[in-house]
Motif scaffolding. Structure first.
Motif, PDB file in Angstrom:
ATOM      1  N   TRP A 143      28.090 -35.944 -14.916  1.00  0.00           N
ATOM      2  CA  TRP A 143      28.177 -37.251 -15.572  1.00  0.00           C
ATOM      3  C   TRP A 143      26.823 -37.957 -15.589  1.00  0.00           C
ATOM      4  O   TRP A 143      26.439 -38.557 -16.591  1.00  0.00           O
ATOM      5  CB  TRP A 143      29.223 -38.092 -14.840  1.00  0.00           C
ATOM      6  N   ARG A 144      26.068 -37.859 -14.479  1.00  0.00           N
ATOM      7  CA  ARG A 144      24.808 -38.603 -14.351  1.00  0.00           C
ATOM      8  C   ARG A 144      23.586 -37.690 -14.520  1.00  0.00           C
ATOM      9  O   ARG A 144      22.477 -38.097 -14.187  1.00  0.00           O
ATOM     10  CB  ARG A 144      24.743 -39.271 -12.972  1.00  0.00           C
ATOM     11  N   TRP A 145      23.759 -36.474 -15.037  1.00  0.00           N
ATOM     12  CA  TRP A 145      22.662 -35.503 -15.059  1.00  0.00           C
ATOM     13  C   TRP A 145      21.403 -36.059 -15.722  1.00  0.00           C
ATOM     14  O   TRP A 145      20.311 -36.013 -15.148  1.00  0.00           O
ATOM     15  CB  TRP A 145      23.112 -34.222 -15.762  1.00  0.00           C
ATOM     16  N   SER A 146      21.529 -36.572 -16.917  1.00  0.00           N
ATOM     17  CA  SER A 146      20.342 -37.055 -17.652  1.00  0.00           C
ATOM     18  C   SER A 146      19.663 -38.198 -16.912  1.00  0.00           C
ATOM     19  O   SER A 146      18.428 -38.239 -16.794  1.00  0.00           O
ATOM     20  CB  SER A 146      20.737 -37.509 -19.060  1.00  0.00           C
ATOM     21  N   ALA A 147      20.471 -39.126 -16.397  1.00  0.00           N
ATOM     22  CA  ALA A 147      19.900 -40.265 -15.679  1.00  0.00           C
ATOM     23  C   ALA A 147      19.249 -39.817 -14.374  1.00  0.00           C
ATOM     24  O   ALA A 147      18.157 -40.290 -14.021  1.00  0.00           O
ATOM     25  CB  ALA A 147      20.992 -41.300 -15.409  1.00  0.00           C
ATOM     26  N   LEU A 148      19.908 -38.922 -13.652  1.00  0.00           N
ATOM     27  CA  LEU A 148      19.329 -38.409 -12.407  1.00  0.00           C
ATOM     28  C   LEU A 148      18.017 -37.677 -12.671  1.00  0.00           C
ATOM     29  O   LEU A 148      17.039 -37.840 -11.934  1.00  0.00           O
ATOM     30  CB  LEU A 148      20.315 -37.453 -11.726  1.00  0.00           C
ATOM     31  N   LEU A 149      17.990 -36.893 -13.734  1.00  0.00           N
ATOM     32  CA  LEU A 149      16.783 -36.138 -14.076  1.00  0.00           C
ATOM     33  C   LEU A 149      15.651 -37.074 -14.467  1.00  0.00           C
ATOM     34  O   LEU A 149      14.504 -36.916 -14.039  1.00  0.00           O
ATOM     35  CB  LEU A 149      17.097 -35.171 -15.214  1.00  0.00           C
ATOM     36  N   SER A 150      15.986 -38.075 -15.253  1.00  0.00           N
ATOM     37  CA  SER A 150      14.986 -39.054 -15.683  1.00  0.00           C
ATOM     38  C   SER A 150      14.413 -39.808 -14.488  1.00  0.00           C
ATOM     39  O   SER A 150      13.197 -39.978 -14.369  1.00  0.00           O
ATOM     40  CB  SER A 150      15.627 -40.027 -16.669  1.00  0.00           C
ATOM     41  N   ALA A 151      15.293 -40.242 -13.561  1.00  0.00           N
ATOM     42  CA  ALA A 151      14.835 -40.981 -12.388  1.00  0.00           C
ATOM     43  C   ALA A 151      14.027 -40.102 -11.446  1.00  0.00           C
ATOM     44  O   ALA A 151      13.160 -40.589 -10.722  1.00  0.00           O
ATOM     45  CB  ALA A 151      16.038 -41.566 -11.653  1.00  0.00           C
ATOM     46  N   THR A 152      14.286 -38.800 -11.460  1.00  0.00           N
ATOM     47  CA  THR A 152      13.563 -37.866 -10.599  1.00  0.00           C
ATOM     48  C   THR A 152      12.174 -37.564 -11.155  1.00  0.00           C
ATOM     49  O   THR A 152      11.181 -37.558 -10.420  1.00  0.00           O
ATOM     50  CB  THR A 152      14.359 -36.552 -10.460  1.00  0.00           C
ATOM     51  N   LEU A 153      12.088 -37.324 -12.459  1.00  0.00           N
ATOM     52  CA  LEU A 153      10.825 -36.919 -13.068  1.00  0.00           C
ATOM     53  C   LEU A 153       9.849 -38.077 -13.209  1.00  0.00           C
ATOM     54  O   LEU A 153       8.649 -37.910 -12.996  1.00  0.00           O
ATOM     55  CB  LEU A 153      11.096 -36.280 -14.435  1.00  0.00           C
ATOM     56  N   SER A 154      10.370 -39.261 -13.583  1.00  0.00           N
ATOM     57  CA  SER A 154       9.489 -40.416 -13.769  1.00  0.00           C
ATOM     58  C   SER A 154      10.289 -41.710 -13.614  1.00  0.00           C
ATOM     59  O   SER A 154      10.923 -42.167 -14.568  1.00  0.00           O
ATOM     60  CB  SER A 154       8.835 -40.371 -15.152  1.00  0.00           C
TER      61      SER A 154
END
Length: 262
Positions: A143-154
């Protein structure tokens, strides 16, 4: 079919591997290895809490792991270096858990089963808990994959696009706590962090995209669980450590392949 303890053990190992793999990728990307250690070591405090209050083991471990994860989330970035803070809390949690268990003389405790796991003793109810927890983790991360990835990368780019990095970190924290709670019966408090980190680290050289890395990590984790169970049964070795040792062997293999390619 589930009367066969080896089948139950295999299903339990697969459930933990499936839950741990995508989270392990975020732990590797964020360089949070000690975060996983501290959260998993707090599981022993959860065992003592469950035994002292007649809570289900899963409930006690989940409360302790979630409490430790939230404490880490709150304290990180407040002056003390993250690695030092995580190291202190990881070892303090393990020591306090061992002390807390010693205050329960009326309860017979197989401490080694909580430290390194006892996958061969998994019951049908344990399987329900493990796979329910794994499904919850996968649903939450998906559910939160895109948001988690975005917060992790930058984190800065994430804020600019309307994603709160702190909120995503809390979601990751919750997923880690659930994974620790379902994994303690399989690999124990000492080896949970290894099962989080090693398959993800082994998958890194084999994947070109975050999604493929998570899938490859699942495959490596599942192979380690099934292969470790088989080796343990044939050689009569401790199952949890054997699973982690096989995962470490696969990590060494992928690192060797990467070195040969480059």
């Amino acid at each position: 079919m589930l009367d066969d303890f080896l089948v139950r053990a295999a299903l339990a190992g697969l459930g933990v591997a499936v839950a741990a793999a995508p989270l392990g990728c975020f732990v590797v990307w964020r360089r949070m290895a000690y975060f996983g250690d501290a959260t998993s070591h707090a599981a022993l405090l959860g065992v003592a809490l469950a035994l002292a209050t007649d809570l289900p083991l899963f409930g006690g471990v989940l409360l302790a792991a979630l409490g430790m994860a939230l404490l880490l989330n709150r304290l990180t970035g407040r002056g003390l270096g993250s690695d030092a803070l995580l190291g202190v809390l990881a070892h303090a949690a393990l020591a306090l858990g061992l002390v807390a268990v010693s205050f329960l003389p009326s309860v017979r405790i197989d401490l080694m089963s909580y430290l390194v796991g006892d996958i061969l003793a998994v019951s049908k109810w344990d399987l329900v808990v493990i796979w329910t927890g794994a499904a919850a983790v996968l649903a939450l991360v998906g559910w939160r994959w895109s948001a988690l990835l975005s917060a992790t990368l930058s984190p800065d780019m994430a804020r600019a696009s309307g994603v709160d990095p702190r909120r995503e970190e809390l979601i990751l924290t919750l997923a880690l706590a659930i994974t620790v709670a379902v994994a303690i019966k399989v690999v124990g408090a000492l080896l949970i962090a290894a099962l989080l980190i090693i398959p993800a680290a082994a998958a890194r050289p084999l994947a070109r995209a975050p999604e493929s890395m998570a899938l490859v990590a699942m495959g490596i984790g599942a192979s380690s669980a099934l292969g470790g169970l088989t080796v343990s049964f044939v050689l009569d070795t401790p199952t949890g450590p054997t699973i982690v040792s096989l995962a470490a062997g696969l990590f060494a293999l992928t690192q060797t392949l990467q070195a040969v390619r480059s």
